[in-house]
Design a protein around this motif. Structure first.
Motif, mmCIF file in Angstrom:
data_model
loop_
_atom_site.group_PDB
_atom_site.id
_atom_site.type_symbol
_atom_site.label_atom_id
_atom_site.label_comp_id
_atom_site.label_asym_id
_atom_site.label_seq_id
_atom_site.Cartn_x
_atom_site.Cartn_y
_atom_site.Cartn_z
ATOM 1 N N LEU A 263 31.428 57.290 78.267
ATOM 2 C CA LEU A 263 30.740 56.655 77.143
ATOM 3 C C LEU A 263 31.646 56.589 75.917
ATOM 4 C CD1 LEU A 263 27.338 58.467 77.629
ATOM 5 C CD2 LEU A 263 27.718 56.007 77.917
ATOM 6 N N GLN A 264 31.548 55.467 75.207
ATOM 7 C CA GLN A 264 32.451 55.228 74.083
ATOM 8 C C GLN A 264 32.396 56.330 73.029
ATOM 9 O OE1 GLN A 264 31.520 51.924 71.431
ATOM 10 N NE2 GLN A 264 33.680 51.334 71.398
ATOM 11 N N ASP A 265 31.201 56.740 72.637
ATOM 12 C CA ASP A 265 31.046 57.684 71.526
ATOM 13 C C ASP A 265 30.708 59.104 71.970
ATOM 14 O OD1 ASP A 265 31.655 55.831 69.677
ATOM 15 O OD2 ASP A 265 29.653 55.565 68.858
ATOM 16 N N TYR A 266 30.933 59.413 73.250
ATOM 17 C CA TYR A 266 30.473 60.696 73.776
ATOM 18 C C TYR A 266 31.066 61.868 73.004
ATOM 19 C CZ TYR A 266 29.418 64.421 77.082
ATOM 20 O OH TYR A 266 28.961 65.576 77.654
ATOM 21 N N HIS A 267 32.329 61.767 72.632
ATOM 22 C CA HIS A 267 32.995 62.876 71.943
ATOM 23 C C HIS A 267 33.142 62.633 70.441
ATOM 24 C CE1 HIS A 267 33.805 65.166 75.500
ATOM 25 N NE2 HIS A 267 34.476 64.183 76.064
ATOM 26 N N LYS B 229 36.499 67.952 66.536
ATOM 27 C CA LYS B 229 37.890 67.546 66.631
ATOM 28 C C LYS B 229 38.016 66.494 67.725
ATOM 29 C CE LYS B 229 42.420 69.872 66.675
ATOM 30 N NZ LYS B 229 43.086 71.177 66.917
ATOM 31 N N SER B 230 38.038 65.239 67.355
ATOM 32 C CA SER B 230 38.161 64.155 68.325
ATOM 33 C C SER B 230 38.875 62.983 67.671
ATOM 34 C CB SER B 230 36.780 63.714 68.840
ATOM 35 O OG SER B 230 36.013 63.166 67.790
ATOM 36 N N ILE B 231 39.456 62.120 68.506
ATOM 37 C CA ILE B 231 40.137 60.928 68.023
ATOM 38 C C ILE B 231 39.705 59.748 68.873
ATOM 39 C CG2 ILE B 231 42.155 62.147 67.129
ATOM 40 C CD1 ILE B 231 43.640 61.354 69.709
ATOM 41 N N ALA B 232 39.794 58.551 68.303
ATOM 42 C CA ALA B 232 39.503 57.338 69.059
ATOM 43 C C ALA B 232 40.768 56.884 69.765
ATOM 44 C CB ALA B 232 38.996 56.243 68.137
ATOM 45 N N CYS B 233 40.658 56.543 71.042
ATOM 46 C CA CYS B 233 41.804 56.020 71.776
ATOM 47 C C CYS B 233 42.288 54.748 71.092
ATOM 48 C CB CYS B 233 41.417 55.721 73.225
ATOM 49 S SG CYS B 233 42.712 54.870 74.164
ATOM 50 N N PRO B 234 43.561 54.660 70.741
ATOM 51 C CA PRO B 234 44.045 53.473 70.051
ATOM 52 C C PRO B 234 44.037 52.218 70.907
ATOM 53 C CG PRO B 234 45.866 54.970 70.549
ATOM 54 C CD PRO B 234 44.607 55.692 70.898
ATOM 55 N N PHE B 235 43.850 52.374 72.219
ATOM 56 C CA PHE B 235 43.800 51.182 73.072
ATOM 57 C C PHE B 235 42.376 50.715 73.339
ATOM 58 C CE2 PHE B 235 43.588 48.828 77.015
ATOM 59 C CZ PHE B 235 44.564 47.865 76.804
ATOM 60 N N CYS B 236 41.501 51.632 73.781
ATOM 61 C CA CYS B 236 40.175 51.186 74.226
ATOM 62 C C CYS B 236 39.035 51.671 73.340
ATOM 63 C CB CYS B 236 39.925 51.603 75.674
ATOM 64 S SG CYS B 236 39.556 53.357 75.888
ATOM 65 N N SER B 237 39.333 52.421 72.300
ATOM 66 C CA SER B 237 38.354 52.872 71.291
ATOM 67 C C SER B 237 37.417 53.972 71.768
ATOM 68 C CB SER B 237 37.522 51.694 70.749
ATOM 69 O OG SER B 237 36.532 51.279 71.655
ATOM 70 N N THR B 238 37.569 54.436 73.005
ATOM 71 C CA THR B 238 36.745 55.541 73.486
ATOM 72 C C THR B 238 37.205 56.839 72.815
ATOM 73 O OG1 THR B 238 36.500 54.453 75.625
ATOM 74 C CG2 THR B 238 35.973 56.800 75.526
ATOM 75 N N PHE B 239 36.241 57.677 72.401
ATOM 76 C CA PHE B 239 36.608 58.905 71.716
ATOM 77 C C PHE B 239 37.089 59.967 72.710
ATOM 78 C CE2 PHE B 239 34.674 56.906 68.159
ATOM 79 C CZ PHE B 239 35.251 57.492 67.048
ATOM 80 N N SER C 228 45.139 62.511 77.439
ATOM 81 C CA SER C 228 44.901 61.323 78.257
ATOM 82 C C SER C 228 43.487 60.804 78.014
ATOM 83 C CB SER C 228 45.084 61.658 79.741
ATOM 84 O OG SER C 228 44.823 60.536 80.548
ATOM 85 N N CYS C 229 43.366 59.488 77.809
ATOM 86 C CA CYS C 229 42.040 58.887 77.616
ATOM 87 C C CYS C 229 41.280 58.889 78.932
ATOM 88 C CB CYS C 229 42.185 57.459 77.090
ATOM 89 S SG CYS C 229 40.607 56.597 76.909
ATOM 90 N N GLU C 230 40.008 59.287 78.882
ATOM 91 C CA GLU C 230 39.186 59.364 80.091
ATOM 92 C C GLU C 230 38.839 57.991 80.651
ATOM 93 O OE1 GLU C 230 38.366 62.020 81.605
ATOM 94 O OE2 GLU C 230 38.919 63.572 80.192
ATOM 95 N N VAL C 231 38.958 56.938 79.828
ATOM 96 C CA VAL C 231 38.501 55.618 80.242
ATOM 97 C C VAL C 231 39.661 54.724 80.676
ATOM 98 C CG1 VAL C 231 37.342 53.508 79.467
ATOM 99 C CG2 VAL C 231 36.416 55.740 78.865
#
Length: 586
Positions: free
Chosen positions: A511-515, A520-530, A544-547
């Motif tokens: 999920l995009q906003d799960y974290h 302490k979390s950051i948005a993936c600069p490629f796919c915006s998933t936290f 590593s981005c989970e998505v």
């Protein structure tokens, strides 16, 4: 009996599975059965062990901990489907009953990297004798020892030729590398009285022989092989046989052949043209003089075509990888154009993969789902930028122009034969179960199952993800909407599968906003998933981005954390440097 394995769901090893036979060690060090190159994973992080009828996950005092779901554990009894979180990596534990044939081969450990269930004994013999494999093969056509007359010679030679011809026909017909290893060893065991068999291939990066396949006559037994025999066969292209090693003067006391009670062993090189690929090793235990020269001839006769078949299968795998990478580049181009729905492609693909697994689809079909999901919106390449990038709701006219993208995508793929299986994911993912969808208004099972499965994942992401004109809904609300629209908008079977995946926690991390709410979390600069950061995560660390599974470097500025994509070349170089540093620390 049960077959148990761990499937890697994220990172560079995504999609690879590691069988569990008694014990599976996990960590960052190369000597682990499952090596995960992740700075948030300890060198010796955790171990999975089968004992007393249960399979246990045990943390080895790691810095960042081991998690099952969202629960940190020290020791935990695993159940099939459990999601394991180690560092930034996600794995799934799977357990299934073995068939009768599989139960007889339960000791098989197919490993992509590392030594799996094989242990090398580094003690060496004093005088290992061998002959060039080509010379051994020439004796294949000579009269068998003890042949009484010409008739018997002819009969035995014909039998051997028929057996080798049949085996080679089976071996060379297989193109899947993992299945090929199994076929090769199966044919060897048909012709040679072996107890254990191992296929090892040369790894160009490490320069070492890596275990690719193991077959043993003893269930759950660790196979110990003679490194002296293996290295001699590979380095000199020699075929080697030992006779009654317990009494063989060629081996020093304490050498591995003696210490492991190997009565006979053989090893033959695997090669294609002038390229050395690896070796095939077989042995027997407790049987005096089990192998004879004719057995070595047969092994060499099979190792030749096996080497060619393995090289061909490696080429096929490389082509498949290039094909997948090309499709991903195309999908990335669509993501970059439609930046208001960035990450949508990857989330939908991951949601649909979980649905497909829940429905029991095969591994081959899952590979198709992965690529079909990646290309499901490729038709958006034909939609005007002004519509794709519009920050407000679309007008009816603009929506009608968006609705052409399934057909446009199918048209892009229809004349490319290897893309044809992916067309249903693209063409039918906006059809509705009640017939009110587009582009054709198909109803019920008129809609191919690929479209029905992807439609559920597509809608779930659309409901839960943020858009410029509205915030995504809570996942529980989205699940409620999916439940309410079973049988109308959605195929009930596919909808139920997604709901079960959500309830069991299999899709939370996608999920995009799960974290986002994490301290302490950051948005993936490629796919915006936290991306959730552990409390011990430091500036400069890689996660590593989970998505989208891209590597992200963690940065900090003005007390705010953010991420920056890590170029693939830099990431590979950093991983190698980390391995070298660990070796120096030694």
């Amino acid at each position: 009996m049960r077959k148990e394995r761990v499937v890697v769901l994220t990172g560079p090893l995504q999609g690879k599975s590691f069988d569990i036979n008694t014990k599976l060690s996990i960590g960052r060090n190369p000597d682990n059965d499952l090596q995960l190159e992740d700075l948030q994973i300890s060198r010796q992080h955790a171990v999975i062990e089968q004992k007393d009828g249960a399979t246990m996950l045990r943390d080895l005092g790691s810095g960042n901990g081991s998690f099952v779901g969202e629960r940190r554990i020290l020791e935990y009894k695993l159940s099939s489907g459990d999601l394991l979180h180690l560092g930034t990596q996600e794995l799934r534990f799977e357990s299934e009953a073995l068939s009768g044939d599989e139960a007889q081969e339960a000791a098989q450990k197919a490993v992509d990297e590392g030594s799996g269930g094989v242990r090398f004994d580094d003690s060496t013999g004093s005088d290992i004798e061998g002959a060039k494999a080509s010379n051994v093969f020439e004796t294949f056509f000579q009269a068998p020892v003890g042949a009484a007359n010409d008739s018997k010679i002819l009969s035995e030679t014909q039998q051997r030729l028929r057996a080798v011809y049949k085996a080679n026909e089976i071996i060379t017909s297989e193109r899947d590398l993992n299945k090929l290893f199994e076929r090769v060893m199966e044919e060897i065991f048909q012709l040679i009285p072996a107890h254990n068999g191992v296929i090892l291939l040369h790894d160009p990066e490490s320069g070492e022989l890596v275990t690719e396949y193991v077959r043993s006559g003893s269930e759950n037994a660790e196979v110990t092989i003679s490194s002296s025999i293996v290295n001699r066969a590979y380095e000199h292209g020699e075929a080697i046989i030992t006779f009654d090693a317990a009494d063989d003067s060629r081996f020093e006391a304490g050498a591995s052949i003696i210490s492991q009670n190997i009565s006979s062993a053989m090893c033959a090189p695997l090669a294609c043209q002038d390229e050395r690929l690896g070796v095939i090793y077989v042995d027997t235990r407790g049987t005096t003089n089990a192998f004879v020269d004719s057995d070595l001839e047969l092994l060499v006769a099979l190792s030749g075509p096996s080497g060619v078949a393995i090289k061909n299968a490696q080429y096929v795998r490389q082509l498949e990888k290039a094909y997948e990478d090309t499709l991903i580049v195309l999908a990335n181009a669509i993501e970059m154009r439609d930046h208001y729905t960035v990450g949508h492609t990857w989330r939908v693909t991951n949601f649909t993969l979980e649905v497909a697994r829940e429905l029991g689809w095969s591994e081959e079909k899952l590979k198709e789902v992965r690529m079909g999901g990646v290309l499901h919106d490729v038709g958006k390449i034909a939609v005007d930028d002004a519509i794709l990038r519009k920050p407000d709701r679309l007008t009816d006219e603009e929506f009608d122009k968006i609705k052409v993208h399934p057909e446009k995508g199918a048209q892009l793929m229809e004349n490319v034969k290897f893309l044809e299986p992916l067309i249903p994911y693209c063409l039918y993912h906006h059809e509705r179960y009640d017939g009110k969808g587009y582009p054709y208004g198909l109803k019920g099972e008129e809609i191919p199952i690929e479209g029905r499965a992807l439609a559920v994942g597509d809608t779930f992401d659309a409901i839960t993800s943020n858009r410029p004109y509205r915030k995504g809904l809570d996942p529980e609300k989205a699940i409620q909407i999916i439940e309410e629209n079973k049988g109308t908008q959605f195929d009930p079977e596919c909808a139920d599968a997604l709901i079960r995946c959500f309830r069991s926690g299999k899709i939370d991390r996608i999920l995009q906003d799960y974290h986002k709410s994490s301290e302490k979390s950051i948005a993936c600069p490629f796919c915006s998933t936290f991306i959730r950061l552990d409390e011990s995560t430091f500036e400069g660390a890689e996660v590593s981005c989970e998505v989208c599974h891209r590597a992200v470097q963690v940065l900090r500025k003005n007390d705010a954390w953010f991420g920056e994509l890590v170029p693939e070349a830099k990431r590979t170089s950093a991983a190698k440097m980390e391995r070298l540093t660990e070796q120096d620390r030694g």
